[in-house]
Design an enzyme around this catalytic site. Structure first.
Site, PDB file in Angstrom:
ATOM      1  N   SER A  48       2.728 -37.813  88.933  1.00 32.84           N
ATOM      2  CA  SER A  48       2.654 -39.267  88.934  1.00 32.84           C
ATOM      3  C   SER A  48       2.327 -39.781  87.531  1.00 32.84           C
ATOM      4  CB  SER A  48       1.641 -39.741  89.981  1.00 32.84           C
ATOM      5  OG  SER A  48       1.822 -41.107  90.278  1.00 32.84           O
ATOM      6  N   HIS A 100      -0.272 -40.212  85.468  1.00 33.06           N
ATOM      7  CA  HIS A 100      -1.016 -39.417  84.495  1.00 33.06           C
ATOM      8  C   HIS A 100      -0.199 -38.215  84.045  1.00 33.06           C
ATOM      9  CE1 HIS A 100      -4.590 -37.067  82.956  1.00 33.06           C
ATOM     10  NE2 HIS A 100      -4.811 -38.266  82.449  1.00 33.06           N
ATOM     11  N   CYS A 101       0.568 -37.647  84.947  1.00 31.43           N
ATOM     12  CA  CYS A 101       1.352 -36.458  84.630  1.00 31.43           C
ATOM     13  C   CYS A 101       2.442 -36.728  83.595  1.00 31.43           C
ATOM     14  CB  CYS A 101       2.003 -35.903  85.887  1.00 31.43           C
ATOM     15  SG  CYS A 101       0.864 -35.450  87.207  1.00 31.43           S
ATOM     16  N   VAL A 102       2.967 -37.965  83.558  1.00 33.85           N
ATOM     17  CA  VAL A 102       4.091 -38.243  82.667  1.00 33.85           C
ATOM     18  C   VAL A 102       3.657 -38.915  81.369  1.00 33.85           C
ATOM     19  CG1 VAL A 102       5.694 -38.391  84.603  1.00 33.85           C
ATOM     20  CG2 VAL A 102       4.673 -40.510  83.690  1.00 33.85           C
TER      21      VAL A 102
END
Length: 354
Positions: A343, A345-347
């Site tokens: 989501s 934070h991951c990208v």
């Protein structure tokens, strides 16, 4: 530079430390986003860029000039200011900038803040999704492009697997850092020493397991995050039959017993986990996705919060409004993004000194 970052007084700043910009990779990988999934996730990216670009510069990695022109056309439909976007014509394997991007450390030298990059090895969460060689080169690319010192710890580590409070404490999970698919030749003690030496932390809090459907093996940024140096947000579920109930209850127990570097307990905030079971399956066959409000991103003047579930979304947004009163709180619908098993934070990856 001689010596470890800790010996040179470097430490990893917390996410709320002022950024120079945010790293994003435009989605292009058809294996992650098959069919119409790619267009759907592009719309989420437009939401993210639209919300973020007025608060801080965005460094957007795209494969070629053709993609750059296409994206600029999409930006016109949202009135996104291209002056806030720096395009990097740089090959990447996938979108997960948090895990393969440069992890910055900082120190104050002669009254001036200096930054450096730690360049950990990246192997796509235990060699699950080859190839990953282009992504693994990105810390070196940023260090060379912006003439920043670079330290190589010679250990596999993803940015989503760690969380720091800026005052000596790091959160992580055993299911990731102690997994044999990362660093089979390193003991827990040796891994702790690497984290201390290269990120300048003094204390490590180990949670155990992550969410069902999390193909990273259990990243901390889907579980528990610092809201400030003394407060931790952690996800919970009430249903004892929920597939994530036991793991999240155990995490809560650990955090309630945890202490900071001065021996003080943390304040613990909880949010309910949104719906994680999906219709059908993801690309790797999972019936679950790691949907979590813990996957928020703190940027200059704004917090981007993923939303997924009408039952709990407003509760989550209210919590962030309470803890970040000086920042705008923007919810981004992320069901199409988390289908790819990550989501907001991951990208994203915060950048400094560039």
């Amino acid at each position: 530079m001689k010596g470890t970052p800790r010996e040179l007084d470097y430490h990893m700043p917390p996410e709320w430390h002022p950024h120079a910009g945010t790293q994003l990779h435009w989605p292009t990988n058809r294996e992650t986003w098959p069919g119409e999934r790619l267009e759907r996730v592009e719309r989420v990216y437009l939401d993210i860029v639209d919300a973020l670009h007025t608060f801080e510069p965005i460094h957007l990695l795209v494969p070629d000039e053709g993609y750059r022109e296409k994206i600029l056309s999409l930006f016109e439909t949202r009135s996104i200011d291209p002056k806030q976007i720096t395009f990097h014509l740089q090959q990447v394997n996938d979108v997960w900038a948090r895990d393969c991007g440069p992890i910055f450390i900082s120190r104050v030298e002669k009254g001036r803040e200096e930054f450096a990059i730690t360049d950990w090895e990246y192997n796509a969460w235990g060699e699950k999704y080859p190839p990953y060689d282009d992504d693994n080169k990105l810390p070196k690319y940023f260090a060379e492009k912006y003439n920043l010192p670079r330290f190589e710890p010679e250990m596999v580590l993803e940015g989503g697997s760690i969380e720091v409070n800026g005052e000596g404490v790091l959160l992580t999970t055993e299911s990731v850092l102690l997994n044999e698919n990362r660093n089979p030749d390193l003991s827990k003690e040796e891994i702790e020493q690497k984290l201390q030496d290269y990120l300048g932390v003094a204390k490590i809090i180990w949670l155990e397991k992550g969410l069902a459907g999390d193909d990273t093996d259990g990243h901390i940024d889907d579980l528990s995050r610092f809201l400030d140096a003394g407060t931790i947000l952690t996800m919970v579920v009430d249903d004892k039959d929920d597939i994530n109930y036991q793991a999240l209850e155990r995490n809560l127990e650990i955090l309630e017993q945890a202490k900071d570097v001065n021996g003080n307990s943390f304040s613990i905030e909880t949010l309910p986990l949104p719906q994680t079971k999906i219709e059908g399956t993801t690309v790797d066959g999972s019936e679950f996705v790691p949907a979590s409000y813990a996957n928020f991103y703190i940027a200059n003047g704004v917090v981007l919060v993923p939303t997924y579930d009408i039952r709990f979304d407003e509760m989550a947004l209210d919590l962030f409004r309470n803890y970040f009163p000086s920042r705008e709180i923007i919810g981004i619908p992320c069901s199409d993004l988390v289908w790819g098993q990550g989501s907001i934070h991951c990208v994203t990856q915060q950048l400094y000194g560039i």
